[in-house]
Design a protein around this motif. Structure first.
Motif, mmCIF file in Angstrom:
data_model
loop_
_atom_site.group_PDB
_atom_site.id
_atom_site.type_symbol
_atom_site.label_atom_id
_atom_site.label_comp_id
_atom_site.label_asym_id
_atom_site.label_seq_id
_atom_site.Cartn_x
_atom_site.Cartn_y
_atom_site.Cartn_z
ATOM 1 N N ILE A 294 39.783 36.627 40.353
ATOM 2 C CA ILE A 294 38.988 36.868 41.559
ATOM 3 C C ILE A 294 38.354 35.558 42.009
ATOM 4 O O ILE A 294 38.333 35.241 43.202
ATOM 5 C CB ILE A 294 37.916 37.943 41.307
ATOM 6 N N TYR A 295 37.844 34.796 41.043
ATOM 7 C CA TYR A 295 37.259 33.488 41.373
ATOM 8 C C TYR A 295 38.311 32.616 42.049
ATOM 9 O O TYR A 295 38.041 31.976 43.073
ATOM 10 C CB TYR A 295 36.738 32.797 40.117
ATOM 11 N N THR A 296 39.513 32.591 41.496
ATOM 12 C CA THR A 296 40.584 31.767 42.050
ATOM 13 C C THR A 296 40.902 32.199 43.469
ATOM 14 O O THR A 296 41.029 31.365 44.370
ATOM 15 C CB THR A 296 41.846 31.858 41.161
ATOM 16 N N ARG A 297 41.029 33.507 43.681
ATOM 17 C CA ARG A 297 41.347 34.012 45.018
ATOM 18 C C ARG A 297 40.236 33.644 46.004
ATOM 19 O O ARG A 297 40.509 33.163 47.105
ATOM 20 C CB ARG A 297 41.550 35.524 44.986
ATOM 21 N N GLU A 298 38.980 33.848 45.619
ATOM 22 C CA GLU A 298 37.858 33.515 46.497
ATOM 23 C C GLU A 298 37.808 32.011 46.770
ATOM 24 O O GLU A 298 37.519 31.587 47.890
ATOM 25 C CB GLU A 298 36.542 33.990 45.891
ATOM 26 N N VAL B 222 33.860 29.781 36.604
ATOM 27 C CA VAL B 222 34.852 30.649 35.965
ATOM 28 C C VAL B 222 34.276 31.224 34.676
ATOM 29 O O VAL B 222 34.440 32.411 34.382
ATOM 30 C CB VAL B 222 36.164 29.879 35.695
ATOM 31 N N VAL B 223 33.598 30.376 33.921
ATOM 32 C CA VAL B 223 32.967 30.846 32.677
ATOM 33 C C VAL B 223 31.948 31.934 32.995
ATOM 34 O O VAL B 223 31.871 32.956 32.307
ATOM 35 C CB VAL B 223 32.327 29.669 31.909
ATOM 36 N N SER B 224 31.167 31.738 34.051
ATOM 37 C CA SER B 224 30.179 32.748 34.457
ATOM 38 C C SER B 224 30.859 34.043 34.848
ATOM 39 O O SER B 224 30.368 35.131 34.523
ATOM 40 C CB SER B 224 29.348 32.231 35.631
ATOM 41 N N TYR B 225 31.983 33.960 35.565
ATOM 42 C CA TYR B 225 32.728 35.165 35.929
ATOM 43 C C TYR B 225 33.135 35.931 34.681
ATOM 44 O O TYR B 225 32.997 37.146 34.604
ATOM 45 C CB TYR B 225 33.993 34.791 36.726
ATOM 46 N N ILE B 226 33.659 35.196 33.701
ATOM 47 C CA ILE B 226 34.129 35.847 32.474
ATOM 48 C C ILE B 226 32.950 36.447 31.717
ATOM 49 O O ILE B 226 33.038 37.567 31.206
ATOM 50 C CB ILE B 226 34.916 34.844 31.607
#
Length: 142
Positions: free
Chosen positions: A87-91, A75-79
Motif C-alpha cells: 500500500i505504501y508503494t502504491r501510494e 515502510v517500517v511504520s506501515y509494517i
C-alpha cells in the motif's frame, strides 16, 4: 555505478530467502506469544524463537547486499501498524505521478513564458534576436 556495486540476482534471491525466513519466524513468534500457557516449556520456546529472530536480524544487518537497499522508515511504520507495505508503494507511486504531472505543467508554463517573453523582447530590441533564439535553443526540452 560500477558492476561491483550492482548486486547479482543470486545476492537478491539469498536476501529474499532471508527475509521470507524472518517473516515466517515473526509469524511463529506471534503464535507462540498468543498461545503462551505460562509454562517453562512455552517460556523456553519464546526465548529460543526470540534469540533466533535476533540472530536473523543481525545477519540481515551485516549482509553486504542489503546495504544498497535501505528501507524507508515509513515502510517500517506501515509494517508495525499491521498494514501491507505494498500500500505504501502504491501510494508513493501515485503521489510521485501527481507531483511529476504538476512539475510537467509548470515546465510547460515556463516554456510558454520564455517564448512569449522572447518574442516581445525581440520586437522591442531587434539586435538581441540572435541571443534570444540561442537561449530558446539551449532551454528547449525537445
Amino acid at each position: 555505478m560500477t558492476t561491483a556495486s550492482i548486486p547479482s540476482s543470486d545476492n537478491l534471491s539469498v536476501t529474499v530467502e532471508k527475509l521470507q525466513g524472518l517473516i515466517e519466524n515473526f509469524i511463529e513468534l506471534g503464535v507462540l506469544v498468543h498461545d503462551n500457557q505460562g509454562t517453562n516449556q512455552s517460556h523456553t520456546a519464546l526465548i529460543h524463537k526470540t534469540n533466533q529472530l535476533i540472530g536473523q536480524l543481525g545477519e540481515l544487518e551485516t549482509d553486504k547486499s542489503t546495504e544498497q537497499y535501505p528501507i524507508p522508515i515509513d515502510v517500517v511504520s506501515y509494517i508495525e501498524d499491521g498494514r501491507n507495505p505494498d500500500i505504501y508503494t502504491r501510494e508513493f507511486v501515485e503521489s510521485t505521478a501527481k507531483s511529476n504531472a504538476r512539475l510537467k505543467g509548470r515546465m510547460k508554463g515556463f516554456e510558454k513564458l520564455r517564448d512569449v517573453l522572447g518574442v516581445k523582447l525581440a520586437q522591442e530590441f531587434p539586435r538581441l534576436a540572435p541571443e534570444i533564439e540561442e537561449i530558446k535553443k539551449r532551454t528547449s526540452s525537445t
